[in-house]
Write a protein that holds these residues in place. Structure first.
Motif, short mmCIF file in Angstrom:
data_model
loop_
_atom_site.label_atom_id
_atom_site.label_comp_id
_atom_site.label_asym_id
_atom_site.label_seq_id
_atom_site.Cartn_x
_atom_site.Cartn_y
_atom_site.Cartn_z
N LEU A 104 13.50 1.23 -5.34
CA LEU A 104 12.48 0.48 -4.85
C LEU A 104 12.60 -1.08 -4.89
O LEU A 104 12.39 -1.90 -4.11
N ALA A 105 13.32 -1.74 -5.87
CA ALA A 105 13.38 -2.91 -6.19
C ALA A 105 14.44 -3.42 -5.10
O ALA A 105 14.18 -4.49 -4.56
N LEU A 106 15.53 -3.02 -5.09
CA LEU A 106 16.41 -3.16 -4.06
C LEU A 106 16.14 -3.06 -2.52
O LEU A 106 16.43 -3.88 -1.72
N SER A 107 15.18 -2.20 -2.49
CA SER A 107 14.88 -1.99 -0.96
C SER A 107 13.83 -3.02 -0.55
O SER A 107 13.72 -3.74 0.34
N LYS A 159 0.83 -1.16 0.04
CA LYS A 159 -0.13 0.12 0.01
C LYS A 159 0.82 1.25 0.01
O LYS A 159 1.99 1.26 0.43
N GLY A 160 0.35 2.42 -0.53
CA GLY A 160 0.93 3.62 -0.66
C GLY A 160 1.55 3.86 -2.07
O GLY A 160 1.02 3.08 -2.78
N ALA A 161 2.26 4.91 -2.42
CA ALA A 161 2.82 5.21 -3.56
C ALA A 161 3.44 3.92 -4.13
O ALA A 161 4.08 3.16 -3.52
N GLU A 162 3.28 3.77 -5.37
CA GLU A 162 3.94 2.63 -6.27
C GLU A 162 3.61 1.31 -5.78
O GLU A 162 4.42 0.36 -5.68
N ALA A 163 2.22 1.25 -5.39
CA ALA A 163 2.02 -0.26 -4.63
C ALA A 163 1.95 -1.41 -5.68
O ALA A 163 2.56 -2.49 -5.28
N GLU A 164 1.55 -1.17 -6.99
CA GLU A 164 1.42 -2.21 -7.83
C GLU A 164 2.93 -2.60 -8.20
O GLU A 164 3.33 -3.58 -8.37
N ARG A 165 3.80 -1.43 -8.46
CA ARG A 165 4.99 -1.80 -8.65
C ARG A 165 6.11 -2.28 -7.58
O ARG A 165 6.68 -3.48 -7.80
N ILE A 166 5.58 -1.97 -6.20
CA ILE A 166 6.08 -2.77 -4.97
C ILE A 166 5.84 -4.38 -5.03
O ILE A 166 6.67 -5.13 -4.85
N ARG A 167 4.43 -4.49 -5.50
CA ARG A 167 3.99 -5.76 -5.46
C ARG A 167 4.73 -6.98 -6.42
O ARG A 167 4.97 -7.94 -5.89
N THR A 168 5.08 -6.20 -7.51
CA THR A 168 5.73 -6.79 -8.58
C THR A 168 7.11 -7.33 -8.08
O THR A 168 7.70 -8.34 -8.41
N TYR A 169 7.97 -6.27 -7.40
CA TYR A 169 9.16 -6.48 -6.97
C TYR A 169 9.44 -7.20 -5.89
O TYR A 169 10.04 -8.55 -5.74
N LEU A 174 12.59 20.38 -9.83
CA LEU A 174 11.62 19.27 -10.23
C LEU A 174 10.63 19.87 -10.80
O LEU A 174 9.77 21.03 -10.53
N ASP A 175 10.12 19.39 -12.09
CA ASP A 175 9.03 19.80 -12.82
C ASP A 175 7.94 18.81 -12.60
O ASP A 175 8.28 17.64 -13.31
N GLU A 176 7.06 19.09 -11.83
CA GLU A 176 5.97 18.00 -11.37
C GLU A 176 5.10 17.66 -12.38
O GLU A 176 4.15 17.07 -12.10
N GLY A 177 5.07 18.76 -13.56
CA GLY A 177 4.02 18.28 -14.71
C GLY A 177 4.55 17.59 -15.93
O GLY A 177 3.94 17.50 -16.74
N ALA A 178 5.70 17.03 -15.48
CA ALA A 178 6.29 16.33 -16.81
C ALA A 178 7.08 15.07 -16.29
O ALA A 178 7.36 14.93 -15.09
N ALA A 217 8.38 8.09 -1.12
CA ALA A 217 8.43 7.67 -2.20
C ALA A 217 9.39 8.66 -3.14
O ALA A 217 9.55 9.84 -2.63
N ILE A 218 10.40 8.02 -3.86
CA ILE A 218 11.05 8.86 -4.82
C ILE A 218 10.13 9.23 -6.12
O ILE A 218 9.58 8.26 -6.45
N PRO A 219 9.98 10.51 -6.41
CA PRO A 219 9.43 10.56 -7.86
C PRO A 219 9.76 9.59 -9.03
O PRO A 219 11.05 9.44 -9.23
N ALA A 220 8.55 8.86 -9.55
CA ALA A 220 8.91 7.93 -10.69
C ALA A 220 9.15 8.89 -11.72
O ALA A 220 8.81 9.86 -12.34
N HIS A 221 10.14 8.21 -12.65
CA HIS A 221 10.38 8.65 -14.20
C HIS A 221 10.72 10.25 -14.23
O HIS A 221 10.52 11.13 -14.89
N ALA A 222 11.38 10.60 -13.14
CA ALA A 222 11.95 12.01 -12.76
C ALA A 222 13.57 12.30 -13.02
O ALA A 222 14.04 13.32 -12.75
N GLY A 223 14.42 11.10 -13.14
CA GLY A 223 15.68 11.32 -13.19
C GLY A 223 16.31 10.65 -11.90
O GLY A 223 17.41 10.99 -11.71
#
Length: 325
Positions: free
Chosen positions: A109-112, A65-75, A183-187, A96-102
């Motif tokens: 996430l995966a290593l955690s 649960k929380g941000a990136e929950a589906e990604r976390i479950r996959t990992y 950070l450009d939070e719209g991109a 969480a670290i912003p996704a796809h932001a560099g």
């Protein structure tokens, strides 16, 4: 980082753990020509903010649960299969670290998750092997080393074996230096299929340009970091950024992925700041500052209504933390 050692030795487990891992900045590739047998190579930095923090507890079934929950479950499912342990774990994303932001959020996430699952089961695990299973760090080893070691990292690129890129230099980041993140939070940056297609479609990288970047890294950037000479370090990083940004420009709309970040970086350059650029595919920009005071002053000069957000970060000279709770 007891959870990162090589092996599969089972010890007494624990009921719940917390893992906190740093984001990383990617300052650029060293050699995309590959004529010497290794391709890519990277220079980058572990930073204290943003970060990923997860809590993992024994549970009746796998959940997240929380941000990136589906990604976390996959990992989680992948880590359980890799470690040959049950996936009956509940994971809560506390930060969480912003996704796809560099920032390399997927690798962290995966290593955690892998480190948490190993600790819960009293196992040690080679996280480099796990990252390779998930195809994390398939071009850069900076994110892996940021998790395990922290600091300013240079990796030697991939050879034909598919093994993770070896770390060939790791230096401590000067404690006083700061990084202003833009950070450009719209991109979002190029990722997924678009990233794969970009690397496929880009023209061959010039051998002389790769040689220039490697020389700058070895004879300018790393010595300047070792002697805490920010102006020289920054000039080297900016030159690398210019070379790499221009190469990727056809796939990200210019030297920088975000027009708003590009405008802010123009203001940074106009102030005479020597070190600035974009992390990985962006859109996050950065400026390298001598002190907390200088960093806060820069943020004050750049802030205006709009979608940009500014964060003052420190380099992190340690890797992720894994603790029982």
């Amino acid at each position: 980082m007891g959870a990162t050692t090589t092996g599969s030795v089972r010890k007494a487990g624990t009921a719940a753990v917390r893992v906190r891992a740093p984001a990383r900045l990617h300052f650029g590739f060293l050699d995309m020509h590959g004529g010497l047998g290794r391709r890519f190579g990277s220079i980058g930095l572990a930073i204290d903010s943003p970060a990923v923090q997860i809590k993992a507890s024994a549970a009746p079934r796998a959940s997240a649960k929380g941000a990136e929950a589906e990604r976390i479950r996959t990992y989680l499912l992948a880590a359980a299969a890799h470690l040959d342990v049950p996936d009956a774990v509940a994971i809560e994303v506390e930060e969480a670290i912003p996704a796809h932001a560099g920032f390399g959020s997927g690798t962290q996430l995966a290593l955690s998750v892998a480190a948490a699952l190993a600790r819960l089961n009293g196992l040690s695990v080679d996280l480099l092997d796990f990252a390779d299973v998930l195809d994390r760090g398939n071009r850069s080893g900076v994110g892996l080393a940021a998790f395990t070691e922290g600091g300013l990292i240079v990796d030697g690129g991939r050879d034909g074996t598919g093994a993770p890129p070896p770390v060939i230099s790791r230096l401590p980041w000067p404690e006083a230096w700061r990084v202003v993140l833009i950070l450009d939070e719209g991109a979002t940056g190029v990722h997924g299929h678009r990233e794969t297609e970009a690397f496929r479609d880009l023209p061959p990288f010039e051998e002389t340009r790769a040689a220039e970047i490697c020389r700058i890294t070895l004879m300018q950037v790393l010595p300047a970091a070792a002697t805490a000479d920010l102006d020289t370090f920054g000039r080297g990083i900016t030159t690398i950024q210019d070379r790499i940004g221009d190469y990727f420009a056809p796939h990200q709309g210019g030297r920088y992925a975000s027009a708003a970040v590009a405008e802010a970086l123009g203001a940074v350059a106009a102030q005479g700041i020597s070190g600035y650029g974009q992390s990985s595919w962006g859109p996050t920009g950065f400026a390298l500052m001598q002190s907390e005071r200088d960093a806060q002053a820069l943020v004050s000069s750049l802030q205006r209504p709009g979608r940009l957000r500014f964060v003052v970060a420190q380099g992190r000279n340690d890797g992720a933390s894994v603790s029982d709770i």
